[in-house]
Design a protein around this motif. Structure first.
Motif, short mmCIF file in Angstrom:
data_model
loop_
_atom_site.label_atom_id
_atom_site.label_comp_id
_atom_site.label_asym_id
_atom_site.label_seq_id
_atom_site.Cartn_x
_atom_site.Cartn_y
_atom_site.Cartn_z
N ILE A 1 0.86 -1.18 0.00
CA ILE A 1 0.00 0.00 0.00
C ILE A 1 0.90 1.23 0.00
CG2 ILE A 1 -1.77 1.31 1.22
CD1 ILE A 1 -2.65 -1.34 2.50
N MET A 2 0.69 2.08 -0.98
CA MET A 2 1.44 3.33 -1.10
C MET A 2 0.55 4.45 -0.53
SD MET A 2 4.09 2.07 -2.50
CE MET A 2 5.02 3.51 -2.95
N PHE A 3 0.90 4.96 0.65
CA PHE A 3 0.09 5.96 1.32
C PHE A 3 0.42 7.37 0.85
CE2 PHE A 3 -0.16 2.38 4.22
CZ PHE A 3 -1.52 2.36 4.49
N GLU A 4 -0.51 8.28 1.09
CA GLU A 4 -0.39 9.70 0.78
C GLU A 4 -0.11 9.95 -0.70
OE1 GLU A 4 2.27 11.47 3.65
OE2 GLU A 4 1.13 10.63 5.31
N GLU A 5 -0.80 9.18 -1.55
CA GLU A 5 -0.70 9.32 -3.00
C GLU A 5 -2.05 9.79 -3.53
OE1 GLU A 5 1.87 9.09 -4.82
OE2 GLU A 5 3.31 7.90 -3.68
N LYS A 6 -2.11 11.01 -4.01
CA LYS A 6 -3.38 11.56 -4.51
C LYS A 6 -3.47 11.38 -6.02
CE LYS A 6 -6.38 15.54 -4.51
NZ LYS A 6 -6.58 16.93 -4.12
N PHE A 7 -4.47 10.61 -6.46
CA PHE A 7 -4.73 10.38 -7.88
C PHE A 7 -5.11 11.69 -8.55
CE2 PHE A 7 -7.97 9.73 -11.14
CZ PHE A 7 -7.30 8.90 -12.02
N PHE B 1 -1.50 6.33 -15.10
CA PHE B 1 -2.20 7.46 -14.50
C PHE B 1 -1.18 8.35 -13.81
CE2 PHE B 1 -2.30 3.84 -11.69
CZ PHE B 1 -1.85 4.34 -10.49
N ALA B 2 -1.62 9.54 -13.45
CA ALA B 2 -0.74 10.51 -12.80
C ALA B 2 -1.25 10.82 -11.40
CB ALA B 2 -0.66 11.79 -13.61
N PHE B 3 -0.31 11.06 -10.52
CA PHE B 3 -0.64 11.54 -9.19
C PHE B 3 -0.66 13.06 -9.22
CE2 PHE B 3 1.24 7.36 -8.21
CZ PHE B 3 0.15 6.81 -7.56
N ALA B 4 -1.15 13.67 -8.15
CA ALA B 4 -1.25 15.13 -8.07
C ALA B 4 0.12 15.80 -8.21
CB ALA B 4 -1.92 15.55 -6.77
N ASP B 5 1.18 15.11 -7.79
CA ASP B 5 2.53 15.69 -7.91
C ASP B 5 3.11 15.52 -9.32
OD1 ASP B 5 3.26 13.02 -8.06
OD2 ASP B 5 4.44 13.04 -6.22
N GLY B 6 2.33 14.93 -10.24
CA GLY B 6 2.75 14.77 -11.62
C GLY B 6 3.45 13.45 -11.92
N GLU B 7 3.76 12.67 -10.88
CA GLU B 7 4.46 11.40 -11.07
C GLU B 7 3.54 10.38 -11.74
OE1 GLU B 7 7.67 8.89 -10.88
OE2 GLU B 7 7.64 10.97 -10.24
N PRO B 8 3.95 9.82 -12.90
CA PRO B 8 3.12 8.80 -13.56
C PRO B 8 3.37 7.40 -12.99
CG PRO B 8 5.00 9.30 -14.92
CD PRO B 8 5.10 10.20 -13.71
N GLN B 9 2.38 6.54 -13.12
CA GLN B 9 2.51 5.16 -12.69
C GLN B 9 1.76 4.28 -13.67
OE1 GLN B 9 4.20 3.87 -9.99
NE2 GLN B 9 3.67 1.87 -10.76
N THR B 10 2.38 3.19 -14.13
CA THR B 10 1.71 2.24 -15.01
C THR B 10 1.48 0.95 -14.23
OG1 THR B 10 2.79 3.18 -16.96
CG2 THR B 10 1.89 0.96 -17.18
N VAL B 11 0.25 0.43 -14.32
CA VAL B 11 -0.12 -0.76 -13.56
C VAL B 11 -0.92 -1.72 -14.41
CG1 VAL B 11 -0.14 0.45 -11.33
CG2 VAL B 11 -2.22 0.31 -12.69
#
Length: 102
Positions: A70-76, A90-100
């Protein structure tokens, strides 16, 4: 698994599970353990009309048993792309992308 809140937040609010989330739980074996128990919250406690404890479940414990991080404090923020191979970026609020894998 990504969670907006920090791990020490206790919330009295409800959590709604989409069909995809329910299927994810089903793939770990957790859904069968909770589907007939009522509403699907982080912790479920069941009591009869005399308030006798019938059962309690911790969804967090089931996630840990399945080895899901579980990755906490990650805002979609938003979906960047989806593929026919059941992958999404998808991207988080900080702009970091993640592929799943979905």
């Amino acid at each position: 698994m990504y969670e907006l809140r920090s791990p020490n937040v206790i919330s009295a609010g409800a959590i709604m599970l989409s069909a995809h989330a329910s299927r994810s739980l089903d793939s770990t074996g957790a859904y069968d353990r909770i589907k007939t128990k009522g509403y699907h919250f982080r912790d479920l406690t069941f009591r009869n009309t005399e308030h006798k404890l019938l059962d309690d479940l911790s969804l967090d414990a089931m996630v840990q048993e399945a080895g899901i991080e579980i990755m906490f404090e990650e805002k979609f923020s938003h979906v960047l792309s989806e593929s026919r191979e059941w992958r999404a970026t998808f991207a988080f609020a900080d702009g970091e992308p993640q592929t799943v894998d979905l």
